[in-house]
Design an enzyme around this catalytic site. Sequence first.
Site, PDB file in Angstrom:
ATOM      1  N   ASP A  49       3.684  -0.531   1.833  1.00  0.00           N
ATOM      2  CA  ASP A  49       3.466  -1.645   2.745  1.00  0.00           C
ATOM      3  C   ASP A  49       4.030  -2.912   2.108  1.00  0.00           C
ATOM      4  OD1 ASP A  49       1.660  -2.397   0.796  1.00  0.00           O
ATOM      5  OD2 ASP A  49      -0.077  -2.483   2.139  1.00  0.00           O
TER       6      ASP A  49
ATOM      7  N   LYS B  26       5.327   5.370   6.579  1.00  0.00           N
ATOM      8  CA  LYS B  26       4.213   4.661   5.957  1.00  0.00           C
ATOM      9  C   LYS B  26       2.891   5.136   6.548  1.00  0.00           C
ATOM     10  CE  LYS B  26       2.550   0.603   7.039  1.00  0.00           C
ATOM     11  NZ  LYS B  26       2.317  -0.837   7.286  1.00  0.00           N
TER      12      LYS B  26
END
Length: 263
Positions: A152, A134
């Site tokens: 997210d 991420k």
Amino acid sequence: MTPGKKPAKPESHLAMVRRARRINRELAEVYPYAHPELDFRNPFELLVATVLSAQTTDLRVNQTTPALFARYPTPEDMAAAVPEELEEIIRPTGFFRAKARSLMGLSASLRDNFGGEVPGRLKDLVTLPGVGRKTANVVLGNAFGVPGITVDTHFGRLVRRWKWTDQEDPEKVEAEVAAIFPKSEWTMLSHRVVFHGRRVCHSRKPACGACPIAPLCPSYGEGETDPEKARKLLKYELGGYPGQRLSPPPDYPGRPAPPLGAG
């Protein structure tokens, strides 16, 4: 599909792809100014800010990083920090001891293994302490222009609500959503979805009655459907409030956030 009306039969994969791409196009019209909501001036600042953003808001990170980068502007500076002094500066972001270890570790790795520069490849970024896919995709997409999907909590929640995927694992979500869109759309898609999740499609009480893509949403009705009540749930610039950045892009239509301690 009208809000609140269930499809008569299960949606085909092709129909889902077409609906997903239409959602992306409509979000692009709603949020033409979508952008990363972390303040940064270079790849190192974005990398550090993204690590700090775990388990807190981008606003709190943005209020904390001016003092941090004034004290430690380079990886060499941060790698040589006194841990307790670094911890005290980043304390407002929470989990400050673990984050300080990550920041000092990734800074030392940048210094020792990458000539003090943030690498522009996923396989190199994920070798840094505290950096997963991420964080790497955030840095690649926004500091290097390399397309990536950032999964997210907002992104995962919305793409499941929209029935683009039923996966919970972020890497599987990333792979399934990536298959729906051209690679060139990945980075901006991420910004638009996260923007929408923060402003309209909230976790506990989405503002369904004020949602610009309600007719395309199979989960319409999970939140407030009354238009007036829904409008009161809108956040940041859509609700008339400051955004998360202290230094937003020039085309951002909202107000900058206040610095730390300004209320």
